[in-house]
Design a protein around this motif. Structure first.
Motif, PDB file in Angstrom:
ATOM      1  N   HIS A   1      14.391  55.972  28.381  1.00 15.37           N
ATOM      2  CA  HIS A   1      14.496  56.243  26.943  1.00 15.37           C
ATOM      3  C   HIS A   1      14.141  55.030  26.088  1.00 15.37           C
ATOM      4  O   HIS A   1      14.487  54.992  24.898  1.00 15.37           O
ATOM      5  CB  HIS A   1      15.889  56.742  26.568  1.00 15.37           C
ATOM      6  CG  HIS A   1      16.222  58.077  27.154  1.00 15.37           C
ATOM      7  ND1 HIS A   1      15.778  59.265  26.635  1.00 15.37           N
ATOM      8  CD2 HIS A   1      16.937  58.410  28.259  1.00 15.37           C
ATOM      9  CE1 HIS A   1      16.216  60.276  27.353  1.00 15.37           C
ATOM     10  NE2 HIS A   1      16.910  59.784  28.355  1.00 15.37           N
ATOM     11  N   THR A  33      23.454  67.873  28.003  1.00 19.72           N
ATOM     12  CA  THR A  33      24.210  67.382  26.851  1.00 19.72           C
ATOM     13  C   THR A  33      25.645  67.007  27.202  1.00 19.72           C
ATOM     14  O   THR A  33      26.160  65.982  26.754  1.00 19.72           O
ATOM     15  CB  THR A  33      24.230  68.434  25.732  1.00 19.72           C
ATOM     16  OG1 THR A  33      22.892  68.870  25.479  1.00 19.72           O
ATOM     17  CG2 THR A  33      24.819  67.864  24.459  1.00 19.72           C
ATOM     18  N   GLU A  78      22.308  60.656  28.178  1.00 17.95           N
ATOM     19  CA  GLU A  78      21.128  61.112  27.440  1.00 17.95           C
ATOM     20  C   GLU A  78      21.534  61.680  26.080  1.00 17.95           C
ATOM     21  O   GLU A  78      20.869  61.425  25.068  1.00 17.95           O
ATOM     22  CB  GLU A  78      20.373  62.175  28.246  1.00 17.95           C
ATOM     23  CG  GLU A  78      19.599  61.642  29.437  1.00 17.95           C
ATOM     24  CD  GLU A  78      20.494  61.321  30.627  1.00 17.95           C
ATOM     25  OE1 GLU A  78      21.697  61.666  30.575  1.00 17.95           O
ATOM     26  OE2 GLU A  78      19.993  60.734  31.600  1.00 17.95           O
ATOM     27  N   VAL A  84      20.371  60.270  22.330  1.00 19.35           N
ATOM     28  CA  VAL A  84      19.771  61.109  21.287  1.00 19.35           C
ATOM     29  C   VAL A  84      20.586  61.019  20.001  1.00 19.35           C
ATOM     30  O   VAL A  84      20.039  60.869  18.897  1.00 19.35           O
ATOM     31  CB  VAL A  84      19.676  62.570  21.768  1.00 19.35           C
ATOM     32  CG1 VAL A  84      19.288  63.487  20.608  1.00 19.35           C
ATOM     33  CG2 VAL A  84      18.658  62.690  22.900  1.00 19.35           C
ATOM     34  N   ARG A  99      16.136  62.141  11.869  1.00 18.75           N
ATOM     35  CA  ARG A  99      15.604  63.225  12.692  1.00 18.75           C
ATOM     36  C   ARG A  99      14.203  63.655  12.290  1.00 18.75           C
ATOM     37  O   ARG A  99      13.588  64.493  12.953  1.00 18.75           O
ATOM     38  CB  ARG A  99      16.546  64.430  12.609  1.00 18.75           C
ATOM     39  CG  ARG A  99      17.946  64.150  13.113  1.00 18.75           C
ATOM     40  CD  ARG A  99      18.869  65.306  12.782  1.00 18.75           C
ATOM     41  NE  ARG A  99      18.449  66.538  13.407  1.00 18.75           N
ATOM     42  CZ  ARG A  99      18.697  67.752  12.927  1.00 18.75           C
ATOM     43  NH1 ARG A  99      19.340  67.887  11.774  1.00 18.75           N
ATOM     44  NH2 ARG A  99      18.295  68.829  13.568  1.00 18.75           N
ATOM     45  N   TYR A 157      20.120  57.604  18.345  1.00 27.38           N
ATOM     46  CA  TYR A 157      18.775  57.509  17.771  1.00 27.38           C
ATOM     47  C   TYR A 157      18.746  58.193  16.409  1.00 27.38           C
ATOM     48  O   TYR A 157      18.231  57.638  15.427  1.00 27.38           O
ATOM     49  CB  TYR A 157      17.738  58.138  18.698  1.00 27.38           C
ATOM     50  CG  TYR A 157      16.371  58.236  18.063  1.00 27.38           C
ATOM     51  CD1 TYR A 157      15.466  57.185  18.154  1.00 27.38           C
ATOM     52  CD2 TYR A 157      15.997  59.363  17.329  1.00 27.38           C
ATOM     53  CE1 TYR A 157      14.221  57.258  17.544  1.00 27.38           C
ATOM     54  CE2 TYR A 157      14.762  59.443  16.708  1.00 27.38           C
ATOM     55  CZ  TYR A 157      13.877  58.386  16.828  1.00 27.38           C
ATOM     56  OH  TYR A 157      12.653  58.462  16.201  1.00 27.38           O
ATOM     57  N   ASP A 158      19.298  59.414  16.347  1.00 27.38           N
ATOM     58  CA  ASP A 158      19.321  60.158  15.084  1.00 27.38           C
ATOM     59  C   ASP A 158      20.088  59.402  14.007  1.00 27.38           C
ATOM     60  O   ASP A 158      19.691  59.392  12.829  1.00 27.38           O
ATOM     61  CB  ASP A 158      19.954  61.531  15.292  1.00 27.38           C
ATOM     62  CG  ASP A 158      19.077  62.470  16.117  1.00 27.38           C
ATOM     63  OD1 ASP A 158      17.878  62.170  16.280  1.00 27.38           O
ATOM     64  OD2 ASP A 158      19.600  63.492  16.613  1.00 27.38           O
ATOM     65  N   SER A 186      12.273  55.897  23.064  1.00 32.00           N
ATOM     66  CA  SER A 186      12.993  56.297  21.858  1.00 32.00           C
ATOM     67  C   SER A 186      12.994  55.161  20.832  1.00 32.00           C
ATOM     68  O   SER A 186      12.768  55.378  19.632  1.00 32.00           O
ATOM     69  CB  SER A 186      14.436  56.686  22.198  1.00 32.00           C
ATOM     70  OG  SER A 186      14.477  57.798  23.046  1.00 32.00           O
ATOM     71  N   HIS A 243      20.265  70.784  21.267  1.00 30.46           N
ATOM     72  CA  HIS A 243      19.803  70.015  22.426  1.00 30.46           C
ATOM     73  C   HIS A 243      20.130  70.743  23.730  1.00 30.46           C
ATOM     74  O   HIS A 243      19.312  70.784  24.657  1.00 30.46           O
ATOM     75  CB  HIS A 243      20.460  68.629  22.414  1.00 30.46           C
ATOM     76  CG  HIS A 243      19.882  67.676  23.419  1.00 30.46           C
ATOM     77  ND1 HIS A 243      20.410  67.528  24.679  1.00 30.46           N
ATOM     78  CD2 HIS A 243      18.824  66.830  23.342  1.00 30.46           C
ATOM     79  CE1 HIS A 243      19.710  66.629  25.347  1.00 30.46           C
ATOM     80  NE2 HIS A 243      18.741  66.190  24.559  1.00 30.46           N
TER      81      HIS A 243
END
Length: 296
Positions: A236, A126, A147, A151, A160, A154-155, A239, A118
């Motif tokens: 987001h 990151t 952020e 991420v 992914r 979410y994963d 997402s 990322h």
């Protein structure tokens, strides 16, 4: 009865030098979660008092015996003058409550790999510099950005890949907690987002809450993931919609093999996140009503 053992409020540290497993983020054969773990615990003891009468159907209204009386009964088993119904069988189990944990990723850890990927794609997004303060002392540390946390969660929630191998994600341990955490992070991002009115933010959260509530009965149809306008991308929220779209396609693909209660399981999984999205909407409405200034 729940009570601490040791001195009141005593904490203890547990260390695990090597923890390794695979989770939903491990898409390649060599991917693995590999890290060391340090945890801070509060120890406590659970005591159980179970009357024999509750099992035998005897009188359960007698006075409870002390530990000494029970020990005396065990020592003098020939004493038949005591009724089995009034015997108290005392048991206890030691347990612990986790205060916090710190994981130290190893070089091959999937979390570290994802963070590095990322950062290579989006430099500076990151990690950030944070300040940890306690009793007048402050230290500077590196911390994941909001952020980066979005991420990561979410994963952990939706995986992914563009397709779900197994859409029955309600079977994954902690998945509901991670979905709530994803909603919390997106909500914080939305509250601090500049360029949008409180009313627009309220509408976006209300929209997401509505989609999450209806998803349990809507996934079997040709489901659309929702709006992708500016605020959904910047906060987001897209997402969540992207994850739900992948979720819906996986459920439709596996529909003949899903358990009969799949729609119920999906609804129960998403309902807490829907309620949280609605609370963020109410917070935005309250901020608008109070005349609060939108972040710039």
């Amino acid at each position: 009865e729940l009570c601490c053992y040791g001195s009141p409020g005593k904490l203890f540290v547990s260390t695990s030098e090597h923890v390794q497993f695979r989770d939903i983020r491990c898409t390649e054969e060599e991917d693995t979660c590999k890290f060391g773990l340090v945890r801070l615990f509060l120890g406590f003891r659970l005591s159980f008092d179970a009357r024999a009468g509750a099992v035998t159907g005897g009188d359960q209204h007698g006075e409870e015996e002390t530990d000494q009386e029970v020990e005396s009964d065990h020592e003098d088993s020939d004493d038949a003058s005591r009724s089995d119904a009034s015997t108290v069988a005392q048991e206890w189990r030691y347990s612990r409550g986790e205060v916090f944990d710190v994981s130290i990723p190893k070089r091959e850890d999937i979390s570290l790999k994802i963070m590095c990927e990322h950062e290579r794609k989006f430099p500076g997004t990151t990690l950030t510099v944070a300040h940890l303060s306690c009793r007048g002392r402050t230290v500077r540390i590196h911390a994941q950005t909001l952020e980066g946390l979005i991420v990561e969660n979410y994963d952990l929630t939706f995986g992914r890949n563009a397709e779900m191998d197994d859409p029955c994600i309600w079977r994954i341990p902690k998945v509901q907690k991670r979905m709530l955490r994803l909603m919390e992070l997106i909500g914080v991002k939305l509250l601090t987002l500049s360029g949008y009115t409180w009313r627009r933010k309220c509408q976006a959260c209300t929209n997401l809450a509505d989609v999450l509530r209806k998803f349990g009965n809507a996934w079997s149809a040709s489901w659309a993931p929702g709006n992708d306008d500016g605020i959904f991308v910047d906060a987001h929220l897209d997402s969540f919609f992207r994850g739900l779209d992948i979720f819906a396609r996986g459920l439709r693909r596996e529909a003949p093999r899903l358990p009969l209660d799949a729609s119920v399981q999906v609804s129960q999984l998403l309902l807490p996140a829907a309620d949280l999205a609605q609370r963020f909407a109410e917070a935005c409405a309250a901020l608008e009503g109070s005349g609060a200034i939108v972040p710039e």
